[in-house]
Design an enzyme around this catalytic site. Structure first.
Site, PDB file in Angstrom:
ATOM      1  N   LYS A 116     -14.103   8.817   7.356  1.00  0.00           N
ATOM      2  CA  LYS A 116     -12.663   8.648   7.588  1.00  0.00           C
ATOM      3  C   LYS A 116     -11.813   9.356   6.524  1.00  0.00           C
ATOM      4  O   LYS A 116     -10.671   9.724   6.814  1.00  0.00           O
ATOM      5  CB  LYS A 116     -12.315   7.161   7.659  1.00  0.00           C
ATOM      6  CG  LYS A 116     -13.174   6.364   8.654  1.00  0.00           C
ATOM      7  CD  LYS A 116     -13.103   6.895  10.089  1.00  0.00           C
ATOM      8  CE  LYS A 116     -14.216   6.373  10.970  1.00  0.00           C
ATOM      9  NZ  LYS A 116     -14.264   6.969  12.298  1.00  0.00           N
ATOM     10  N   LYS A 158      -9.324   1.149   2.704  1.00  0.00           N
ATOM     11  CA  LYS A 158     -10.247   1.310   3.833  1.00  0.00           C
ATOM     12  C   LYS A 158     -11.520   2.014   3.369  1.00  0.00           C
ATOM     13  O   LYS A 158     -11.471   2.887   2.516  1.00  0.00           O
ATOM     14  CB  LYS A 158      -9.591   2.158   4.938  1.00  0.00           C
ATOM     15  CG  LYS A 158      -8.363   1.527   5.561  1.00  0.00           C
ATOM     16  CD  LYS A 158      -7.808   2.392   6.682  1.00  0.00           C
ATOM     17  CE  LYS A 158      -6.586   1.736   7.320  1.00  0.00           C
ATOM     18  NZ  LYS A 158      -6.016   2.562   8.411  1.00  0.00           N
ATOM     19  N   GLY A 164     -12.667   1.538  13.021  1.00  0.00           N
ATOM     20  CA  GLY A 164     -12.553   0.469  14.002  1.00  0.00           C
ATOM     21  C   GLY A 164     -12.243  -0.865  13.361  1.00  0.00           C
ATOM     22  O   GLY A 164     -12.555  -1.912  13.912  1.00  0.00           O
ATOM     23  N   GLY A 165     -11.629  -0.803  12.160  1.00  0.00           N
ATOM     24  CA  GLY A 165     -11.203  -2.040  11.520  1.00  0.00           C
ATOM     25  C   GLY A 165     -12.212  -2.651  10.571  1.00  0.00           C
ATOM     26  O   GLY A 165     -11.924  -3.639   9.913  1.00  0.00           O
ATOM     27  N   GLU A 200      -3.929   3.613   1.918  1.00  0.00           N
ATOM     28  CA  GLU A 200      -2.752   4.035   2.689  1.00  0.00           C
ATOM     29  C   GLU A 200      -1.645   3.005   2.524  1.00  0.00           C
ATOM     30  O   GLU A 200      -1.922   1.835   2.239  1.00  0.00           O
ATOM     31  CB  GLU A 200      -3.080   4.081   4.197  1.00  0.00           C
ATOM     32  CG  GLU A 200      -3.916   5.235   4.641  1.00  0.00           C
ATOM     33  CD  GLU A 200      -4.282   5.118   6.127  1.00  0.00           C
ATOM     34  OE1 GLU A 200      -4.070   4.056   6.732  1.00  0.00           O
ATOM     35  OE2 GLU A 200      -4.788   6.109   6.663  1.00  0.00           O
ATOM     36  N   LYS A 237     -10.720  -4.723  21.519  1.00  0.00           N
ATOM     37  CA  LYS A 237      -9.643  -4.571  22.489  1.00  0.00           C
ATOM     38  C   LYS A 237      -9.902  -5.504  23.676  1.00  0.00           C
ATOM     39  O   LYS A 237     -11.049  -5.660  24.106  1.00  0.00           O
ATOM     40  CB  LYS A 237      -9.581  -3.117  22.983  1.00  0.00           C
ATOM     41  CG  LYS A 237      -9.198  -2.141  21.867  1.00  0.00           C
ATOM     42  CD  LYS A 237      -9.382  -0.704  22.275  1.00  0.00           C
ATOM     43  CE  LYS A 237      -9.157   0.204  21.076  1.00  0.00           C
ATOM     44  NZ  LYS A 237      -9.686   1.571  21.310  1.00  0.00           N
ATOM     45  N   GLU A 275      -6.663   8.249  17.406  1.00  0.00           N
ATOM     46  CA  GLU A 275      -5.980   6.954  17.235  1.00  0.00           C
ATOM     47  C   GLU A 275      -4.792   7.103  16.307  1.00  0.00           C
ATOM     48  O   GLU A 275      -4.924   7.681  15.225  1.00  0.00           O
ATOM     49  CB  GLU A 275      -6.912   5.938  16.576  1.00  0.00           C
ATOM     50  CG  GLU A 275      -7.974   5.369  17.451  1.00  0.00           C
ATOM     51  CD  GLU A 275      -8.766   4.288  16.710  1.00  0.00           C
ATOM     52  OE1 GLU A 275      -9.874   3.993  17.172  1.00  0.00           O
ATOM     53  OE2 GLU A 275      -8.294   3.767  15.683  1.00  0.00           O
ATOM     54  N   ARG A 292     -16.281  10.167  21.341  1.00  0.00           N
ATOM     55  CA  ARG A 292     -17.086   9.725  22.482  1.00  0.00           C
ATOM     56  C   ARG A 292     -16.176   9.412  23.670  1.00  0.00           C
ATOM     57  O   ARG A 292     -14.958   9.369  23.524  1.00  0.00           O
ATOM     58  CB  ARG A 292     -17.802   8.426  22.096  1.00  0.00           C
ATOM     59  CG  ARG A 292     -16.778   7.358  21.706  1.00  0.00           C
ATOM     60  CD  ARG A 292     -17.356   5.975  21.497  1.00  0.00           C
ATOM     61  NE  ARG A 292     -16.285   4.992  21.389  1.00  0.00           N
ATOM     62  CZ  ARG A 292     -15.666   4.675  20.282  1.00  0.00           C
ATOM     63  NH1 ARG A 292     -15.997   5.265  19.148  1.00  0.00           N
ATOM     64  NH2 ARG A 292     -14.684   3.783  20.283  1.00  0.00           N
TER      65      ARG A 292
HETATM   66  C1  MV4 Z   1      -3.828   0.172   9.466  1.00  0.00           C
HETATM   67  C2  MV4 Z   1      -2.935  -0.878   9.726  1.00  0.00           C
HETATM   68  C3  MV4 Z   1      -1.743  -0.883   9.050  1.00  0.00           C
HETATM   69  N1  MV4 Z   1      -1.474   0.085   8.135  1.00  0.00           N
HETATM   70  N2  MV4 Z   1      -3.522   1.100   8.561  1.00  0.00           N
HETATM   71  C4  MV4 Z   1      -7.384  -1.291  12.272  1.00  0.00           C
HETATM   72  C5  MV4 Z   1      -8.349  -0.430  13.025  1.00  0.00           C
HETATM   73  C6  MV4 Z   1      -8.354   0.884  12.342  1.00  0.00           C
HETATM   74  N3  MV4 Z   1      -8.557   1.964  13.257  1.00  0.00           N
HETATM   75  C7  MV4 Z   1      -7.026   0.950  11.689  1.00  0.00           C
HETATM   76  N4  MV4 Z   1      -6.503  -0.390  11.641  1.00  0.00           N
HETATM   77  C8  MV4 Z   1      -5.328  -0.632  11.030  1.00  0.00           C
HETATM   78  N5  MV4 Z   1      -4.974   0.286  10.116  1.00  0.00           N
HETATM   79  C9  MV4 Z   1      -2.377   1.033   7.901  1.00  0.00           C
HETATM   80  N6  MV4 Z   1      -2.086   1.968   6.988  1.00  0.00           N
HETATM   81  C10 MV4 Z   1      -3.271  -1.828  10.696  1.00  0.00           C
HETATM   82  C11 MV4 Z   1      -4.493  -1.722  11.326  1.00  0.00           C
HETATM   83  C12 MV4 Z   1      -4.775  -2.771  12.274  1.00  0.00           C
HETATM   84  C13 MV4 Z   1      -4.876  -2.513  13.634  1.00  0.00           C
HETATM   85  C14 MV4 Z   1      -4.772  -1.238  14.147  1.00  0.00           C
HETATM   86  C15 MV4 Z   1      -4.871  -1.003  15.476  1.00  0.00           C
HETATM   87  C16 MV4 Z   1      -5.077  -2.070  16.342  1.00  0.00           C
HETATM   88  C17 MV4 Z   1      -5.214  -3.335  15.864  1.00  0.00           C
HETATM   89  C18 MV4 Z   1      -5.121  -3.574  14.515  1.00  0.00           C
HETATM   90  C19 MV4 Z   1      -5.223  -4.877  14.044  1.00  0.00           C
HETATM   91  C20 MV4 Z   1      -5.125  -5.109  12.722  1.00  0.00           C
HETATM   92  C21 MV4 Z   1      -4.891  -4.057  11.843  1.00  0.00           C
END
Ligand code: MV4
Length: 458
Positions: A116, A158, A164-165, A200, A237, A275, A292
């Protein structure tokens, strides 16, 4: 063209791939574990090979067993589906070195996006907007503290190997940053064998928006619009919709063009998904890329009329895309409901035998399912038993059709989340299209269930 595809997967996506192959005149080989001998993907494929016992590690993730199955059956291509080996660059490489066609992007692109930190770097170089944050992996807690001070709190740490969290930590208090870094990095070592971290600015109430990409091996790259995936619980999801109620034609074109230009620069050559986080002001930021086909691809198919899996196979075979960007029109509205075999209150998996099963039908309804009456939901695999996709001329029609279809859905003998989906379709902020990634927490608060945000997520 490809003559015979081995599907290195199970469940509904294996069936989805078999159906695409049948329409393309390609033979199919299913692989399966001993637990899946009766599964529909085994019955619907032209040929089936047992590759091992129930645990995934010894079957759907057993690379030598899968390659042997490809050799024995004379398959000339492998489709990995989603999950399992789909984003394993080493697997993609070994597939190609065996002389087989890999139905996915170049292994180096999978590897690049799997890290990432690297993905962030290349996305920035390719012109995608990023949140303020680290340009490379953080060296230590001291650097994390310095960066956080520059960015401004709250921040999010991160793991480079996460995604994917997984492997994330929010930090709101400067006094906590060093400890948070050390804990998160140690957790990342334990989980991924790689403690690299990045940082971030944290966005408080984001929406999760993703852009579907379709590219061939001849430099043509298209986007198929966005999907709204903010209805999630602990990064799983539950409901996705396309188009997003938060995105208008102008923003769609802006995000789509940026995504296409970035993918051209990288030489991306398959289906893929970018994303983004969308903040409350309508700013969007690149998060990560999935290399994918995704679970929620059918909603994009519904509003564009493009068969993504067939296109994915064709481009893997080296065919040129016949579509052009101007041929991609967005029509109507689609919603996907993931029907999971799980306890509606605790969300624990609910394996067992399905004693009654009836899927909805009628105009504007699609069900991609691997379950059937008397099907046994296995404890070894994920709990997705069906995807209900509804389509309507408008969002209102799609919602009404969703309600109607969910009423028709019957799954007996195990517990499912069908009632949760009905609740979503009665939730005012969903109906207004005004929601963010915390909507599920709010819906569950209403029923007094356990609540956990990402702060508490391990
Ligand atoms: C974040 C965020 C807020 N700020 N990054 C979660 C999955 C991953 N792909 C990125 N994620 C997040 N990154 C920053 N800088 C909040 C999330 C996040 C989230 C993102 C998408 C869908 C659901 C989520 C649930 C909690 C946190």
């Amino acid at each position: 063209m490809i003559k015979k595809v081995l599907i290195a997967n199970r469940g509904e996506i294996a069936l989805r791939i078999i159906r695409a192959c049948q329409e393309l005149g390609i033979r199919t080989v299913a692989i399966h574990s001993t637990a899946d001998a009766e599964a529909l993907h085994v019955r619907f494929a032209d040929q089936a090979i047992c590759v091992g016992p129930p645990p995934s590690k010894q079957s759907y993730l057993d690379v030598p067993a899968i390659l042997s199955a490809a050799e024995i059956s004379g398959a000339d291509a492998i489709h990995p589906g989603y999950g399992f080996l789909s984003e394993n660059a080493d697997f993609a490489e070994v597939v190609q070195s065996c002389g087989l066609t890999w139905i996915g992007p170049k292994p180096e692109l999978i590897r690049m996006m799997g890290n990432k930190v690297r993905a962030r770097e290349v996305a920035a170089e390719a012109g995608l907007p990023l949140l303020p944050g680290s340009k490379s992996a953080l060296q230590d807690a001291k650097e994390a503290a310095e960066m956080a001070k520059k960015i401004g709190y709250p921040v999010i740490l991160k793991a480079a190997a996460g995604g994917g969290g997984r492997g994330m930590k929010i930090v709101r208090d400067p006094a906590m940053i060093a400890q948070a870094f050390n804990t998160a990095s140690a957790e990342a070592v334990a989980a991924f064998g790689d403690g690299s971290m990045y940082i971030e600015r944290y966005v408080e109430k984001p929406r999760h928006i993703e852009i579907q990409i379709l590219a061939d091996k001849h430099g043509k790259v298209l986007h198929l619009g966005e999907r709204e995936c903010s209805v999630q619980r602990r990064h799983q999801k539950l409901v996705e919709e396309a188009p997003s109620p938060a995105i208008d034609a102008k923003l769609r074109e802006k995000m789509g063009k940026l995504a296409v230009e970035a993918m051209k620069k990288l030489g991306y050559d398959s289906v893929g998904t970018l994303e983004f986080l969308l903040d409350e002001k309508g700013n969007f930021y690149f998060m990560e890329m999935n290399t994918r086909i995704q679970v929620e691809h059918p909603i994009t198919e519904a509003i564009t009329g493009v068969d993504l899996v067939k296109e994915q196979i064709r481009v893997a075979a080296g065919e040129k895309l016949r579509l052009n960007q101007k041929d991609i029109a967005f029509r109507g509205h689609a919603i996907e409901f993931r029907i999971n075999a799980e306890d509606p209150v605790t969300f624990a998996p609910s394996p067992g035998t399905i004693t009654g099963f009836h899927v909805p039908g009628g105009f504007g309804v699609r069900v991609d399912a691997a379950a059937y009456e008397q099907y046994r939901v296995q404890p070894h695999y994920d709990s997705l038993i069906a995807k209900l996709i509804v389509y309507g001329a408008s969002r209102e029609e799609a919602i009404a059709r969703g309600r109607r279809a969910l009423e028709e859905m019957v799954v007996e003998g195990i517990r499912t989340n069908v009632a949760f989906h009905k609740k979503v379709l009665g939730w005012p902020e969903f109906l207004e299209g005004q929601y963010d990634t915390r909507i599920v927490e709010r819906i569950l608060q209403g029923q007094g269930s356990v609540r956990r945000g990402i702060e508490e997520t391990p």
